[in-house]
Motif scaffolding. Structure first.
Motif, PDB file in Angstrom:
ATOM      1  N   LEU A  68      23.974  39.412  34.891  1.00 48.42           N
ATOM      2  CA  LEU A  68      24.272  38.890  33.258  1.00 48.42           C
ATOM      3  C   LEU A  68      26.007  39.525  33.042  1.00 48.42           C
ATOM      4  O   LEU A  68      26.152  40.548  33.243  1.00 48.42           O
ATOM      5  N   GLN A  69      26.591  38.492  32.750  1.00 45.25           N
ATOM      6  CA  GLN A  69      28.154  39.055  32.512  1.00 45.25           C
ATOM      7  C   GLN A  69      28.363  39.244  31.044  1.00 45.25           C
ATOM      8  O   GLN A  69      28.001  38.749  30.063  1.00 45.25           O
ATOM      9  N   VAL A  70      28.891  40.433  31.003  1.00 43.29           N
ATOM     10  CA  VAL A  70      29.037  40.866  29.666  1.00 43.29           C
ATOM     11  C   VAL A  70      30.670  41.193  29.440  1.00 43.29           C
ATOM     12  O   VAL A  70      31.355  41.580  30.164  1.00 43.29           O
ATOM     13  N   ASN A  71      31.059  40.659  28.040  1.00 41.89           N
ATOM     14  CA  ASN A  71      32.471  40.821  27.896  1.00 41.89           C
ATOM     15  C   ASN A  71      32.584  42.123  26.745  1.00 41.89           C
ATOM     16  O   ASN A  71      32.471  41.862  25.653  1.00 41.89           O
ATOM     17  N   ILE A  72      32.846  43.141  27.454  1.00 42.11           N
ATOM     18  CA  ILE A  72      32.871  44.570  26.637  1.00 42.11           C
ATOM     19  C   ILE A  72      34.082  44.507  25.975  1.00 42.11           C
ATOM     20  O   ILE A  72      34.019  45.121  24.729  1.00 42.11           O
ATOM     21  N   ALA A  73      34.789  43.995  26.566  1.00 41.53           N
ATOM     22  CA  ALA A  73      36.509  44.155  25.727  1.00 41.53           C
ATOM     23  C   ALA A  73      36.603  43.253  24.780  1.00 41.53           C
ATOM     24  O   ALA A  73      37.537  43.170  23.748  1.00 41.53           O
ATOM     25  N   ILE A  99      14.278  33.878  36.488  1.00 45.10           N
ATOM     26  CA  ILE A  99      15.590  34.596  36.868  1.00 45.10           C
ATOM     27  C   ILE A  99      15.262  35.928  37.113  1.00 45.10           C
ATOM     28  O   ILE A  99      14.361  36.479  36.374  1.00 45.10           O
ATOM     29  N   ASP A 100      15.886  36.632  38.121  1.00 43.72           N
ATOM     30  CA  ASP A 100      15.539  37.874  38.363  1.00 43.72           C
ATOM     31  C   ASP A 100      17.044  38.580  38.024  1.00 43.72           C
ATOM     32  O   ASP A 100      17.867  38.835  38.899  1.00 43.72           O
ATOM     33  N   VAL A 101      16.790  39.318  36.897  1.00 42.98           N
ATOM     34  CA  VAL A 101      17.958  40.111  36.490  1.00 42.98           C
ATOM     35  C   VAL A 101      18.263  41.452  37.251  1.00 42.98           C
ATOM     36  O   VAL A 101      17.338  42.369  37.054  1.00 42.98           O
ATOM     37  N   ARG A 102      19.338  41.366  37.991  1.00 43.11           N
ATOM     38  CA  ARG A 102      19.332  42.488  38.941  1.00 43.11           C
ATOM     39  C   ARG A 102      20.589  43.461  38.237  1.00 43.11           C
ATOM     40  O   ARG A 102      21.138  44.494  38.892  1.00 43.11           O
ATOM     41  N   GLY A 103      21.240  43.050  37.186  1.00 42.96           N
ATOM     42  CA  GLY A 103      22.353  44.265  36.594  1.00 42.96           C
ATOM     43  C   GLY A 103      23.325  43.125  35.663  1.00 42.96           C
ATOM     44  O   GLY A 103      22.968  42.234  35.377  1.00 42.96           O
ATOM     45  N   VAL A 104      24.412  43.743  35.491  1.00 44.66           N
ATOM     46  CA  VAL A 104      25.548  43.184  35.111  1.00 44.66           C
ATOM     47  C   VAL A 104      26.753  43.149  35.603  1.00 44.66           C
ATOM     48  O   VAL A 104      26.980  43.945  36.266  1.00 44.66           O
ATOM     49  N   MET A 105      27.661  42.268  34.908  1.00 45.38           N
ATOM     50  CA  MET A 105      29.003  42.563  35.576  1.00 45.38           C
ATOM     51  C   MET A 105      29.948  42.147  34.428  1.00 45.38           C
ATOM     52  O   MET A 105      29.686  41.604  33.346  1.00 45.38           O
ATOM     53  N   THR A 106      31.151  42.800  34.725  1.00 42.99           N
ATOM     54  CA  THR A 106      32.235  42.734  33.733  1.00 42.99           C
ATOM     55  C   THR A 106      33.604  42.709  34.251  1.00 42.99           C
ATOM     56  O   THR A 106      33.799  43.180  35.439  1.00 42.99           O
ATOM     57  N   MET A 107      34.456  42.202  33.691  1.00 50.39           N
ATOM     58  CA  MET A 107      35.898  42.126  34.025  1.00 50.39           C
ATOM     59  C   MET A 107      36.801  42.710  32.828  1.00 50.39           C
ATOM     60  O   MET A 107      36.477  42.512  31.850  1.00 50.39           O
ATOM     61  N   LEU A 142      25.905  47.274  38.947  1.00 45.78           N
ATOM     62  CA  LEU A 142      27.037  47.018  38.038  1.00 45.78           C
ATOM     63  C   LEU A 142      28.145  46.253  38.875  1.00 45.78           C
ATOM     64  O   LEU A 142      28.804  47.228  39.775  1.00 45.78           O
ATOM     65  N   SER A 143      28.247  45.165  38.428  1.00 47.98           N
ATOM     66  CA  SER A 143      29.428  44.487  39.461  1.00 47.98           C
ATOM     67  C   SER A 143      30.583  44.545  38.457  1.00 47.98           C
ATOM     68  O   SER A 143      30.578  43.827  37.483  1.00 47.98           O
ATOM     69  N   MET A 144      31.708  45.467  38.629  1.00 50.44           N
ATOM     70  CA  MET A 144      32.947  45.607  38.064  1.00 50.44           C
ATOM     71  C   MET A 144      33.890  46.294  38.813  1.00 50.44           C
ATOM     72  O   MET A 144      33.742  46.838  39.749  1.00 50.44           O
ATOM     73  N   GLY A 145      35.196  45.865  38.490  1.00 45.71           N
ATOM     74  CA  GLY A 145      36.242  46.318  39.140  1.00 45.71           C
ATOM     75  C   GLY A 145      36.839  45.462  40.264  1.00 45.71           C
ATOM     76  O   GLY A 145      35.864  44.479  40.894  1.00 45.71           O
ATOM     77  N   MET A 146      38.188  45.140  40.268  1.00 44.33           N
ATOM     78  CA  MET A 146      38.714  44.289  41.053  1.00 44.33           C
ATOM     79  C   MET A 146      39.743  45.074  41.764  1.00 44.33           C
ATOM     80  O   MET A 146      39.976  46.298  41.829  1.00 44.33           O
ATOM     81  N   SER A 147      40.552  44.265  42.485  1.00 39.57           N
ATOM     82  CA  SER A 147      41.741  44.791  43.331  1.00 39.57           C
ATOM     83  C   SER A 147      42.519  45.780  42.604  1.00 39.57           C
ATOM     84  O   SER A 147      42.892  46.861  43.020  1.00 39.57           O
ATOM     85  N   GLY A 148      42.858  45.617  41.438  1.00 42.34           N
ATOM     86  CA  GLY A 148      43.877  46.542  40.556  1.00 42.34           C
ATOM     87  C   GLY A 148      43.184  47.785  39.823  1.00 42.34           C
ATOM     88  O   GLY A 148      43.602  48.677  39.292  1.00 42.34           O
ATOM     89  N   ASP A 149      41.712  47.610  39.617  1.00 38.65           N
ATOM     90  CA  ASP A 149      41.304  48.553  38.913  1.00 38.65           C
ATOM     91  C   ASP A 149      39.960  49.143  39.361  1.00 38.65           C
ATOM     92  O   ASP A 149      38.895  49.873  38.858  1.00 38.65           O
TER      93      ASP A 149
END
Length: 172
Positions: A68-73, A99-107, A142-149
Motif C-alpha cells: 500500500l502506497q502511503v503519502n507520508i509527506a 489482495i495480500d497486503v505485504r506491507g507499505v511503500m513511500t517515496m 517497507l519499500s522505501m528509499g531510492m538512489s539518493g536517500d
C-alpha cells in the motif's frame, strides 16, 4: 522492478529465466488485468484501485501480493493513502480476499533534508506497524528509499529499496 506495465510486458515475454517481477510505478485501474505477471505490486495508492485489483484477483480465483502506497509527506504531486485515510480504510482492505497486503511503500520528497527523510521513513514504518496491529499478518515489508536517500531508508528499517538510477543511470 518496473515502472510501467506496458514496458514490463515486452521484457517479461523476452526473459526465459525465472524472475519475480515487481511493479514499482503507478498502476492505472484500466491496466490491472495486464498486471497478472507481477509477483508484487508496490503502488496500491487508493481504496478504489485496491478494490479493482481485488475483484480481478478473485475473478481468476487468486490473490495478488501488494504494498500500500502511503503519502507520508502529504505531497500533492504524489499519490498514496494519507496515514489517516489508510487507518480508516484498513478494515475494508483487510476484508478483500483478492489482495495480500505485504506491507507499505513511500517515496520521500526530492532533495529532502535528513530530518524530513527520517520523518517520512519512520512514518512509513508506523503505517506498516498500524496494519500489523489491525491483523495484516503478512504486512512485513517497507519499500522505501531510492538512489539518493536509501541509506536513511535502511536506517529506518527499509526491507526493499529502489536503486534504478544508481545502478542503471538516468532514464532516457
Amino acid at each position: 522492478g518496473e515502472n510501467r506495465v506496458q514496458e514490463a510486458l515486452g521484457k517479461m515475454a523476452a526473459v526465459k529465466s525465472p524472475v519475480r517481477w515487481h511493479l514499482i510505478g503507478h498502476l492505472q485501474r484500466n491496466k490491472v488485468k495486464s498486471a497478472d505477471g507481477f509477483h508484487l505490486i508496490h503502488s496500491i495508492d487508493s481504496l478504489r484501485l485496491a478494490e479493482t485489483v481485488n475483484a480481478h484477483a478473485e475473478a481468476r480465483a487468486g490473490s495478488q501480493a501488494v504494498l500500500l502506497q502511503v503519502n507520508i509527506a502529504g505531497e500533492e504531486t504524489k499519490g498514496g493513502f494519507s496515514p489517516d485515510v489508510l487507518s480508516a480504510a484498513a478494515d475494508r482492505l483487510h476484508a478483500m480476499p483478492g489482495i495480500d497486503v505485504r506491507g507499505v511503500m513511500t517515496m520521500a520528497p526530492i532533495d529532502a533534508s535528513r530530518d524530513v527523510l527520517q520523518r517520512t521513513f519512520s512514518g512509513c514504518r508506523d503505517a506498516r506497524d498500524m496494519l500489523q496491529r489491525r491483523g495484516f499478518v503478512n504486512a512485513r515489508d517497507l519499500s522505501m528509499g531510492m538512489s539518493g536517500d536509501y541509506a536513511t531508508a535502511v536506517e529506518e528499517g527499509a526491507t526493499m529499496i529502489r536503486l534504478g538510477t544508481l545502478l542503471f543511470g538516468e532514464r532516457s
